[in-house]
Design an enzyme around this catalytic site. Structure first.
Site, short mmCIF file in Angstrom:
data_model
loop_
_atom_site.label_atom_id
_atom_site.label_comp_id
_atom_site.label_asym_id
_atom_site.label_seq_id
_atom_site.Cartn_x
_atom_site.Cartn_y
_atom_site.Cartn_z
N ALA A 91 0.81 -1.22 0.00
CA ALA A 91 0.00 0.00 0.00
C ALA A 91 0.84 1.27 0.00
O ALA A 91 0.40 2.30 -0.51
CB ALA A 91 -0.94 -0.01 1.20
N THR A 92 2.04 1.21 0.55
CA THR A 92 2.89 2.42 0.52
C THR A 92 3.17 2.79 -0.93
O THR A 92 3.01 3.95 -1.35
CB THR A 92 4.21 2.17 1.27
OG1 THR A 92 3.91 1.83 2.62
CG2 THR A 92 5.11 3.39 1.23
N ASN A 176 -6.27 3.00 10.40
CA ASN A 176 -5.47 1.94 11.00
C ASN A 176 -5.25 2.11 12.50
O ASN A 176 -4.77 1.20 13.17
CB ASN A 176 -4.11 1.85 10.29
CG ASN A 176 -3.44 3.20 10.19
OD1 ASN A 176 -4.00 4.15 9.64
ND2 ASN A 176 -2.24 3.31 10.72
N GLN A 204 -6.81 -1.23 5.31
CA GLN A 204 -7.32 -1.89 6.52
C GLN A 204 -8.73 -2.45 6.30
O GLN A 204 -9.23 -3.18 7.16
CB GLN A 204 -7.35 -0.89 7.69
CG GLN A 204 -6.00 -0.41 8.14
CD GLN A 204 -5.19 -1.47 8.89
OE1 GLN A 204 -5.73 -2.50 9.33
NE2 GLN A 204 -3.90 -1.25 9.02
N ALA A 225 -1.33 -7.01 0.96
CA ALA A 225 -1.77 -8.39 1.25
C ALA A 225 -1.59 -8.78 2.72
O ALA A 225 -2.36 -9.56 3.27
CB ALA A 225 -0.98 -9.36 0.38
N HIS A 226 -0.57 -8.20 3.38
CA HIS A 226 -0.26 -8.70 4.73
C HIS A 226 -1.24 -8.24 5.80
O HIS A 226 -1.14 -8.66 6.95
CB HIS A 226 1.18 -8.31 5.13
CG HIS A 226 1.40 -6.86 5.38
ND1 HIS A 226 1.54 -6.35 6.65
CD2 HIS A 226 1.52 -5.81 4.54
CE1 HIS A 226 1.75 -5.04 6.58
NE2 HIS A 226 1.74 -4.69 5.31
N THR A 265 9.93 -7.15 -12.45
CA THR A 265 9.51 -8.56 -12.46
C THR A 265 8.47 -8.81 -11.39
O THR A 265 8.64 -8.39 -10.24
CB THR A 265 10.74 -9.46 -12.22
OG1 THR A 265 11.67 -9.23 -13.27
CG2 THR A 265 10.37 -10.94 -12.19
N CYS A 359 4.01 1.39 11.24
CA CYS A 359 4.74 1.88 10.07
C CYS A 359 5.45 3.18 10.38
O CYS A 359 6.30 3.63 9.63
CB CYS A 359 3.77 2.11 8.92
SG CYS A 359 2.51 0.86 8.89
N1 PMP Z 1 -2.21 2.48 4.57
C1 PMP Z 1 -2.72 2.00 5.71
C2 PMP Z 1 -4.08 2.41 6.14
C3 PMP Z 1 -1.99 1.10 6.48
O1 PMP Z 1 -2.50 0.63 7.62
C4 PMP Z 1 -0.70 0.70 6.04
C5 PMP Z 1 0.13 -0.25 6.87
N2 PMP Z 1 0.14 0.08 8.24
C6 PMP Z 1 -0.21 1.23 4.85
C7 PMP Z 1 -1.00 2.12 4.13
C8 PMP Z 1 1.14 0.85 4.32
O2 PMP Z 1 1.17 -0.50 3.99
P1 PMP Z 1 2.53 -1.22 3.65
O3 PMP Z 1 3.44 -0.95 4.82
O4 PMP Z 1 2.17 -2.66 3.54
O5 PMP Z 1 3.07 -0.65 2.41
#
Ligand code: PMP
Length: 418
Positions: A91-92, A176, A204, A225-226, A265, A359
């Site tokens: 997501a970042t 989050n 989330q 995904a995590h 890739t 994060c």
């Molecule tokens: N957006 C939200 C709302 C999140 O909770 C998170 C992870 N805490 C992220 C973005 C970033 O996700 P990632 O660290 O897997 O890139």
């Protein structure tokens, strides 16, 4: 040295016998990969290890088929078409791609972007970087602590903040830290009327509540995904394909994978895991949501009964009634007055919780989300976030209540002696 009374020790001990410690209650930070997902991923490390871009042999074809299937699984989960799903590292990256990609694409049309103070840093920081390149960013406030819609934006204020030169609105679906769910359907309606592109960080939310990009009218949506029992380091950005088609400038150039939007890739085993995890989460969403919210309610009630001077942060939780339309099922965030959240966490080695977003743990600043609710810094520092998830049990919740209550009492007793 911190000592337990013999009665405290006995009750904690009796629960300890049945739970494995440390008890994990930090499921917003990340989740364990579901063993069923691991099973699906395993062959892609050693047997079907081909590059999905190799079109000249069976290894490549197998990998491509697996990626196509996962793309379909993710698309189906959010009401999208497979070709609208771009795989990323998480997501970042997806948030950066959305925010910077749109700014670069539409920079000539306008230079104003609109978001919210309580967004994740993965949205706020790319926005901040854009301000150094001559873009203007407005961050909307949220309703304060104590307000009936605490944590949500004010829709009137939002509509007023859109300008003729606004090119992007970015609002997360579920927060989050405090689990608050933003009114995305109404936000999207306003964006449509004003012809502004809408990005939503749904990291989330996916797998925890219904998410449909068509129903919600979203142009871009980010995932990792995590957060839904899949592997780390893989995610996606949904990019609307038509009515209207959304275009953006890629963050980097290279082999032209993912229709040129995200070169590199493909992480085939990760993508396969993401697809499987998403499908499972959707299949099991309703019963899981009920179970997880019951466990969260048990935790909330247990803490309220066992700890004095504690308050709830974020939307109301009414144990026994369904509050999942306003707050994520597994989320709890509370302030424990007269203790330091960090010391509290450190004194609970058997409990994995957090004092904010994992994060941003490299940055020890007090939570910007709780500050956005107007909490004084002392309360922000005395707050903990709990994230209940798929693998938690009632015994673990009871253990967490006991452990927390004991730790708060000990720390308060120590600080009153100091
Ligand atoms: N957006 C939200 C709302 C999140 O909770 C998170 C992870 N805490 C992220 C973005 C970033 O996700 P990632 O660290 O897997 O890139």
């Amino acid at each position: 040295m911190l000592l337990l009374s013999s009665a405290q020790a006995c009750s904690v001990m009796s629960i300890v016998m049945t739970v494995k410690t440390p008890v994990y209650l930090d499921n917003h930070s990340t989740t364990a990969v579901d063993p069923r997902v691991v099973e699906v991923m395993l062959p892609f490390f050693t047997q079907q290890f081909g590059n999905a871009g190799s079109s000249s042999h069976a290894y490549g074809w197998e990998a491509k088929d697996a990626v196509d299937r996962a793309r379909q699984q993710v698309a189906q989960a959010i009401g999208a078409k497979a070709r609208e799903v771009i795989f990323t590292s998480g997501a970042t990256e997806s948030n950066n791609l959305a925010v910077r990609g749109i700014a670069d694409w539409l920079g000539k049309k306008g230079r104003h972007l609109l978001s919210v103070v309580s967004e994740h840093r993965a949205t706020l920081d790319p926005l901040d970087r854009l301000t150094r390149r001559g873009y203007e960013v407005t961050l909307l406030p949220v309703h304060p602590h104590g307000h009936a819609s605490t944590g949500q934006i004010c829709l009137n204020r939002f509509a007023d903040a859109i300008r003729d030169d606004t090119i992007l609105v970015s609002v997360m679906l579920a927060n989050n830290e405090i689990g608050v769910i933003q009114p995305l359907a109404q936000i999207s309606e306003i964006c449509r009327e004003r012809d502004v592109i809408l990005h939503c960080d749904a990291t989330q939310a996916i797998g925890k509540m219904p998410v449909d990009v068509t129903e919600l009218g979203i142009d871009l949506m980010s995932f990792s995904a995590h957060k839904l029992y899949g592997p780390k380091g893989v995610g996606a950005l949904y990019v609307r394909g038509r009515s209207p088609q959304t275009r953006l400038v890629p963050l980097f150039d290279g082999g032209g994978q993912e229709r040129g939007v995200r070169s590199g890739t493909l992480n085939v085993h990760g993508i396969v895991g993401f697809g499987a995890a998403t499908e499972l989460a959707i299949q099991e969403m309703n019963p899981e949501r009920t179970r997880v919210s019951q466990l969260r309610d048990r935790l909330f009630q247990g803490i309220q009964a066992a700890v004095t001077e504690c308050t709830l942060n974020g939307p109301l939780i009414i144990p026994g009634s369904d509050t999942t339309h306003s707050r994520l099922a597994g989320n709890l965030n509370m302030t424990f007055r007269l203790v330091e959240g960090e010391s509290l966490m450190m004194s609970m080695g058997d409990l994995a919780v957090s004092s904010g977003s994992a994060c941003t743990s490299a940055n020890p600043e007090p939570s910007h989300v709780l500050r956005a609710l107007g909490l004084p810094d002392d309360d922000v520092r005395a707050s903990l976030r709990f994230g209940v998830g798929r693998f938690n049990t009632e015994q673990e919740i009871d253990f967490a209540i006991e452990t927390l209550a004991g730790a708060v009492k000990r720390l308060r007793a120590l600080s009153s002696m100091a």
